[in-house]
Design a protein around this motif. Structure first.
Motif, PDB file in Angstrom:
ATOM      1  N   LEU A   1       0.863  -1.181   0.000  1.00 56.41           N
ATOM      2  CA  LEU A   1       0.000   0.000   0.000  1.00 56.41           C
ATOM      3  C   LEU A   1       0.899   1.231   0.000  1.00 56.41           C
ATOM      4  CD1 LEU A   1      -2.464  -1.419   2.615  1.00 56.41           C
ATOM      5  CD2 LEU A   1      -2.906  -1.121   0.195  1.00 56.41           C
TER       6      LEU A   1
ATOM      7  N   LEU B   1       1.793   5.141   0.547  1.00 59.98           N
ATOM      8  CA  LEU B   1       1.504   6.422   1.183  1.00 59.98           C
ATOM      9  C   LEU B   1       2.322   7.447   0.408  1.00 59.98           C
ATOM     10  CD1 LEU B   1       0.200   7.789   3.697  1.00 59.98           C
ATOM     11  CD2 LEU B   1       2.338   7.413   4.881  1.00 59.98           C
TER      12      LEU B   1
ATOM     13  N   HIS C   1       6.198   2.757   0.838  1.00 60.15           N
ATOM     14  CA  HIS C   1       5.483   1.499   0.613  1.00 60.15           C
ATOM     15  C   HIS C   1       5.339   0.722   1.920  1.00 60.15           C
ATOM     16  CE1 HIS C   1       5.876   1.263  -3.930  1.00 60.15           C
ATOM     17  NE2 HIS C   1       6.379   2.414  -3.576  1.00 60.15           N
ATOM     18  N   VAL C   2       4.111   0.347   2.206  1.00 60.13           N
ATOM     19  CA  VAL C   2       3.880  -0.506   3.367  1.00 60.13           C
ATOM     20  C   VAL C   2       3.527  -1.890   2.828  1.00 60.13           C
ATOM     21  CG1 VAL C   2       2.481  -0.886   5.431  1.00 60.13           C
ATOM     22  CG2 VAL C   2       3.157   1.446   4.801  1.00 60.13           C
ATOM     23  N   VAL C   3       4.427  -2.830   3.051  1.00 61.80           N
ATOM     24  CA  VAL C   3       4.281  -4.175   2.476  1.00 61.80           C
ATOM     25  C   VAL C   3       3.735  -5.125   3.540  1.00 61.80           C
ATOM     26  CG1 VAL C   3       5.525  -6.066   1.360  1.00 61.80           C
ATOM     27  CG2 VAL C   3       6.259  -3.699   0.988  1.00 61.80           C
ATOM     28  N   MET C   4       2.675  -5.850   3.153  1.00 65.10           N
ATOM     29  CA  MET C   4       2.051  -6.786   4.109  1.00 65.10           C
ATOM     30  C   MET C   4       1.765  -8.110   3.404  1.00 65.10           C
ATOM     31  SD  MET C   4      -1.098  -4.864   5.988  1.00 65.10           S
ATOM     32  CE  MET C   4      -1.948  -4.660   4.441  1.00 65.10           C
ATOM     33  N   PRO C   5       1.843  -9.219   4.131  1.00 65.24           N
ATOM     34  CA  PRO C   5       1.424 -10.479   3.509  1.00 65.24           C
ATOM     35  C   PRO C   5      -0.099 -10.503   3.334  1.00 65.24           C
ATOM     36  CG  PRO C   5       2.025 -10.817   5.813  1.00 65.24           C
ATOM     37  CD  PRO C   5       2.333  -9.391   5.502  1.00 65.24           C
TER      38      PRO C   5
ATOM     39  N   ARG D   1      12.650  -1.911  -6.658  1.00 66.75           N
ATOM     40  CA  ARG D   1      12.852  -1.319  -5.326  1.00 66.75           C
ATOM     41  C   ARG D   1      13.601  -2.261  -4.393  1.00 66.75           C
ATOM     42  NH1 ARG D   1       9.611   3.065  -3.270  1.00 66.75           N
ATOM     43  NH2 ARG D   1       9.614   2.085  -1.230  1.00 66.75           N
TER      44      ARG D   1
ATOM     45  N   GLU E   1      -7.708  -5.611   2.612  1.00 69.55           N
ATOM     46  CA  GLU E   1      -6.441  -4.924   2.889  1.00 69.55           C
ATOM     47  C   GLU E   1      -6.611  -3.857   3.978  1.00 69.55           C
ATOM     48  OE1 GLU E   1      -4.280  -5.668  -1.440  1.00 69.55           O
ATOM     49  OE2 GLU E   1      -5.047  -3.676  -0.973  1.00 69.55           O
TER      50      GLU E   1
ATOM     51  N   ALA F   1      -6.720  -5.684   7.189  1.00 70.34           N
ATOM     52  CA  ALA F   1      -5.394  -6.200   7.550  1.00 70.34           C
ATOM     53  C   ALA F   1      -4.523  -5.068   8.095  1.00 70.34           C
ATOM     54  CB  ALA F   1      -4.740  -6.846   6.335  1.00 70.34           C
ATOM     55  N   LEU F   2      -4.612  -3.929   7.453  1.00 74.93           N
ATOM     56  CA  LEU F   2      -3.829  -2.758   7.871  1.00 74.93           C
ATOM     57  C   LEU F   2      -4.264  -2.332   9.276  1.00 74.93           C
ATOM     58  CD1 LEU F   2      -1.747  -1.082   6.312  1.00 74.93           C
ATOM     59  CD2 LEU F   2      -3.605   0.378   5.521  1.00 74.93           C
TER      60      LEU F   2
ATOM     61  N   ARG G   1      -3.001  -4.101  12.341  1.00 73.20           N
ATOM     62  CA  ARG G   1      -1.703  -3.701  12.899  1.00 73.20           C
ATOM     63  C   ARG G   1      -1.847  -2.577  13.923  1.00 73.20           C
ATOM     64  NH1 ARG G   1       2.039  -7.178  10.519  1.00 73.20           N
ATOM     65  NH2 ARG G   1       0.917  -8.080   8.745  1.00 73.20           N
TER      66      ARG G   1
ATOM     67  N   LEU H   1      -2.244   4.208   7.146  1.00 75.28           N
ATOM     68  CA  LEU H   1      -0.837   4.168   6.710  1.00 75.28           C
ATOM     69  C   LEU H   1      -0.031   5.275   7.389  1.00 75.28           C
ATOM     70  CD1 LEU H   1      -1.386   3.546   2.881  1.00 75.28           C
ATOM     71  CD2 LEU H   1      -0.325   1.946   4.462  1.00 75.28           C
TER      72      LEU H   1
ATOM     73  N   ILE I   1       0.767   4.181  10.885  1.00 79.42           N
ATOM     74  CA  ILE I   1       1.834   3.168  10.886  1.00 79.42           C
ATOM     75  C   ILE I   1       3.188   3.826  10.608  1.00 79.42           C
ATOM     76  CG2 ILE I   1       2.753   1.212   9.553  1.00 79.42           C
ATOM     77  CD1 ILE I   1      -0.161   0.171   9.410  1.00 79.42           C
ATOM     78  N   SER I   2       3.198   4.786   9.675  1.00 82.91           N
ATOM     79  CA  SER I   2       4.474   5.383   9.251  1.00 82.91           C
ATOM     80  C   SER I   2       5.142   6.180  10.377  1.00 82.91           C
ATOM     81  CB  SER I   2       4.269   6.276   8.025  1.00 82.91           C
ATOM     82  OG  SER I   2       3.694   7.513   8.413  1.00 82.91           O
TER      83      SER I   2
ATOM     84  N   THR J   1      11.910   4.973   7.161  1.00 85.65           N
ATOM     85  CA  THR J   1      12.309   4.443   5.849  1.00 85.65           C
ATOM     86  C   THR J   1      11.196   4.613   4.809  1.00 85.65           C
ATOM     87  OG1 THR J   1      11.504   2.329   6.659  1.00 85.65           O
ATOM     88  CG2 THR J   1      13.874   2.707   6.763  1.00 85.65           C
TER      89      THR J   1
ATOM     90  N   THR K   1      10.425   2.090   2.721  1.00 85.29           N
ATOM     91  CA  THR K   1       9.755   0.797   2.607  1.00 85.29           C
ATOM     92  C   THR K   1       9.545   0.273   4.024  1.00 85.29           C
ATOM     93  OG1 THR K   1      10.796   0.329   0.485  1.00 85.29           O
ATOM     94  CG2 THR K   1       9.886  -1.549   1.656  1.00 85.29           C
ATOM     95  N   ILE K   2       8.293  -0.052   4.314  1.00 87.18           N
ATOM     96  CA  ILE K   2       7.956  -0.546   5.653  1.00 87.18           C
ATOM     97  C   ILE K   2       7.404  -1.951   5.462  1.00 87.18           C
ATOM     98  CG2 ILE K   2       6.412  -0.205   7.632  1.00 87.18           C
ATOM     99  CD1 ILE K   2       6.439   2.847   6.850  1.00 87.18           C
ATOM    100  N   VAL K   3       8.118  -2.951   5.954  1.00 83.62           N
ATOM    101  CA  VAL K   3       7.665  -4.330   5.753  1.00 83.62           C
ATOM    102  C   VAL K   3       7.032  -4.838   7.042  1.00 83.62           C
ATOM    103  CG1 VAL K   3       8.360  -6.677   5.121  1.00 83.62           C
ATOM    104  CG2 VAL K   3       9.468  -4.718   4.040  1.00 83.62           C
ATOM    105  N   LEU K   4       5.761  -5.187   6.966  1.00 80.16           N
ATOM    106  CA  LEU K   4       5.042  -5.720   8.135  1.00 80.16           C
ATOM    107  C   LEU K   4       4.900  -7.221   7.940  1.00 80.16           C
ATOM    108  CD1 LEU K   4       2.190  -3.026   8.213  1.00 80.16           C
ATOM    109  CD2 LEU K   4       4.320  -3.012   9.516  1.00 80.16           C
ATOM    110  N   ASN K   5       5.550  -7.999   8.770  1.00 76.11           N
ATOM    111  CA  ASN K   5       5.493  -9.452   8.565  1.00 76.11           C
ATOM    112  C   ASN K   5       4.281 -10.072   9.244  1.00 76.11           C
ATOM    113  OD1 ASN K   5       7.807  -9.864   6.931  1.00 76.11           O
ATOM    114  ND2 ASN K   5       9.000  -9.259   8.720  1.00 76.11           N
TER     115      ASN K   5
END
Lengths: 232, 408
Positions: free
Chosen positions: A27, A29, A144-148, A181, B18, B21-22, B25, B393, B396-397, B402, B404-408
């Protein structure tokens, strides 16, 4: 769980993947930089210094934001130069850059600057074109907010089912974000399909130029390649 | 009952999945929204619609309104005008009153939530109290056009803005260079509100009959208050150029600009410009005419928004959401909503507007194509669900620097 960089595969027979493919989504931002350009020379000057995420935003975000349009509008630089400044020849040159050929954003940035500066040398009158107030080029970057997602695939059949269902944002992440990226050597699907034992399908998918399709068309083209393989 | 489920049919299940899911968090995250009014105005309208959706998504969102008397709001109105670039007589005691009311509110409010989300300049000085709860993160949401602020007011507010962890703007033109994260979040329309929901054809016909607008000719409409910046006279001039070769009706619909001393003068100029042309209809709509505006937009062959200046110009998204072909000025947030020749036509003059309206009236299939593209663009970018996702978002930010924010 993203696929690892694929090791050299020799197997051509379908096999069960060691790691199932987990579809992620990204997603976006939008973050403002406060930088703006009203004319070409300033655009080129700022382009040299903005972060990579800014170059990425203006050459890719339109693909996601106008994914329903056929034909798609061109990247933000080409659109602004052509439609706002009215320098259509330069707009066309920038719109026709084959972004797929660029494996890193630094090279793409340099190419954009070179094309604009070369044009300014050959077309001095273009230096005097100004965008009016409010129509300047505003530099924005993508966060970019990356989520599974809930979609995973352990076999090619499951992959086809999931590919049909995931959002365009997920497709966009695995096809555009992953190589440019995140520095992977090709799109995530091809990397995983190689591991799964479908090197030819992986090559065919990697050979599609994603910049010349809308995301939905890209999804259909990939799906039809996957289904052809399944029916063999 | 799920409110979000009602949006699923409009934006798709993957978008809602989505969003959930967001929000997962941010489950239980305590957010305090602070604005200056609970009713009236765009900010209150959007917060009223958003608050229950945030709750459904599992965030603990509370909304407080600051207190300020009439004299405070007179001052903030002047500040508002100055920030919009208009001339306003600002005196030193106005700054003092502004600070004093801020301090009084600071003592009354707890300000102890995890995220404090301050809307617009009125409550901005509350950020002075952030030291009370150092773990709280502060966001300033600017809903106004800051592209040409009067320096005196801007320089007064700037040190307060710098105390926030992030600032949120509607358009990149409003953003100055500042060290914190400056996020772009466009406003949105609610597809389920009376102004935007689907209307049955019979209801549209009934509304038009009630408003005495025959549907015998294609209708060209502009919906906006009678204000010089919306250029109603320019719309009439463009219509007259169109009428030389194409038969159509013109409807100018809007309320009077009650807070604008020039409102009456503009209206009489518009009446004079319209003359006794039976094909021009001027509609003075009372507040809460949402269904009427909805029906009117849906019945129009072309919707015009020929503003000379705009904050964002959400009437364009309202028309596009109804798949209407739009001719609009390239000002404010309008170019974000309309990609020229893809999802509408952008213009810069009366002549340009007339030419564009004629093209659309004479080429219904092209007009239909633009309208359909416009609807898809609004679906992806200007509906309430996207607005919610952007706020999530942004929250979260706050914990990352950064890109790129990776949420596992």
């Amino acid at each position: 769980m993203e696929p690892e960089q694929a090791s050299r595969m020799t197997a051509v027979e379908p096999a069960q993947a060691i790691k199932p493919f987990r579809f992620s989504t990204s997603l976006v931002l939008q973050e403002a930089t406060g930088l703006r350009a009203a004319r070409l020379s300033v655009l080129a000057q700022i382009l040299r210094t903005v972060p990579d995420s800014c170059i990425y935003h203006h050459t890719h975000y339109f693909l996601l934001s106008h994914h329903y349009l056929t034909p798609e509008p061109s990247n933000d630089f080409a659109y602004w130069i052509g439609e706002v400044l009215g320098e259509e020849a330069l707009g066309e040159r920038l719109a026709s850059l084959d972004i797929i050929e660029y494996t890193d954003l630094g090279t793409l940035r340099q190419r954009l600057v070179d094309v604009i500066e070369d044009y300014l040398k050959r077309t001095p009158a273009a230096r005097f074109k100004f965008a009016s107030e409010g129509e300047e080029f505003f530099f924005v970057k993508s966060v970019h907010v990356v989520m599974p997602t809930a979609y995973t695939a352990a076999t090619l059949e499951e992959f086809a089912d999931a590919l049909e269902r995931v959002s365009v944002r997920s497709l966009y992440f695995h096809v555009f974000d992953a190589p440019l990226r995140l520095g992977r050597r090709t799109n995530d699907f091809s990397l995983w399909l190689e591991q799964l034992g479908y090197p030819e399908l992986a090559r065919e998918i990697a050979a599609l130029d994603p910049y010349s399709y809308t995301l939905e068309m890209l999804r259909s083209s990939m799906l039809s390649l996957v289904r052809q393989t399944l029916s063999r | 009952m799920s409110l979000l489920a009602d949006y699923e049919a409009l934006v798709g299940s993957s978008t809602i999945a989505e969003l959930r899911a967001l929000a997962g968090r941010l489950a239980g995250k305590q957010v305090l929204m602070i604005s200056s009014t609970r009713a009236g105005g765009g900010v209150a309208e959007i917060l009223n619609r958003m608050a229950p959706l945030f709750q459904e998504l599992g965030l603990d969102v509370r909304w407080d309104v600051m207190e300020g008397g009439l004299s405070f709001f007179k001052v903030t109105k002047k500040f508002h005008n100055a920030l919009h670039g208009q001339r306003a007589a600002i005196r030193q005691e106005m700054f003092e009153l502004f600070l004093q009311v801020g301090r009084a509110n600071m003592h009354k409010m707890a300000l102890d939530r995890e995220i404090i989300f301050v809307h617009d300049p009125q409550p901005i000085t509350l950020v002075e109290a952030r030291g009370r709860h150092p773990a709280s993160r502060w966001i300033w949401r600017c809903h106004i056009d800051l592209s040409r602020p009067k320096q005196r007011v801007w320089e007064f507010l700037r040190p307060f803005i710098l105390k926030f962890d992030a600032a949120v703007y509607s358009h990149p033109a409003f953003v100055q260079q500042m060290p914190m994260r400056q996020v772009l979040v466009a406003p949105s329309i609610d597809p389920l509100s009376d102004k935007n929901r689907e209307l049955p054809m019979e209801e549209i016909r009934a509304v038009l009959a009630r408003l005495e607008i025959p549907q015998d000719l294609p209708i060209v409409t502009q919906v906006s208050r009678f204000d010089r910046l919306k250029d109603p006279i320019g719309v009439i001039e463009a219509y007259r150029k169109v009428r030389r070769t194409v038969k159509c009706r013109l409807v100018l619909a809007g309320g009077p600009a009650t807070d604008d001393p020039e409102g009456e003068a503009v209206l009489s100029e518009v009446r004079e410009a319209a003359g006794n042309d039976p094909l021009i209809r001027l509609l003075m709509l009372p507040p809460n005419s949402d269904v009427e505006i909805n029906a009117l937009q849906r019945a129009s062959a072309v919707v015009v928004q020929k503003s000379l200046r705009e904050g964002f110009g959400l009437t364009v998204s309202e028309a596009l959401w109804k798949a209407r072909p739009v001719v609009a000025s390239a000002v404010g947030g309008i170019p974000l909503q309309v990609k020229h020749r893809y999802s509408g036509l952008l213009v810069h003059s009366v002549e340009g507007a007339a030419f564009a309206i004629k093209q659309l009236l004479n080429n219904p299939s092209y007009a239909k194509h633009l309208g359909e593209n416009g609807k898809e663009h609004v679906r992806g970018h200007f509906l309430l669900t996207r607005h919610l996702a952007d706020y999530l978002l942004t929250f979260i930010s706050l914990d990352y620097t950064t890109d790129t924010i990776v949420l596992n």
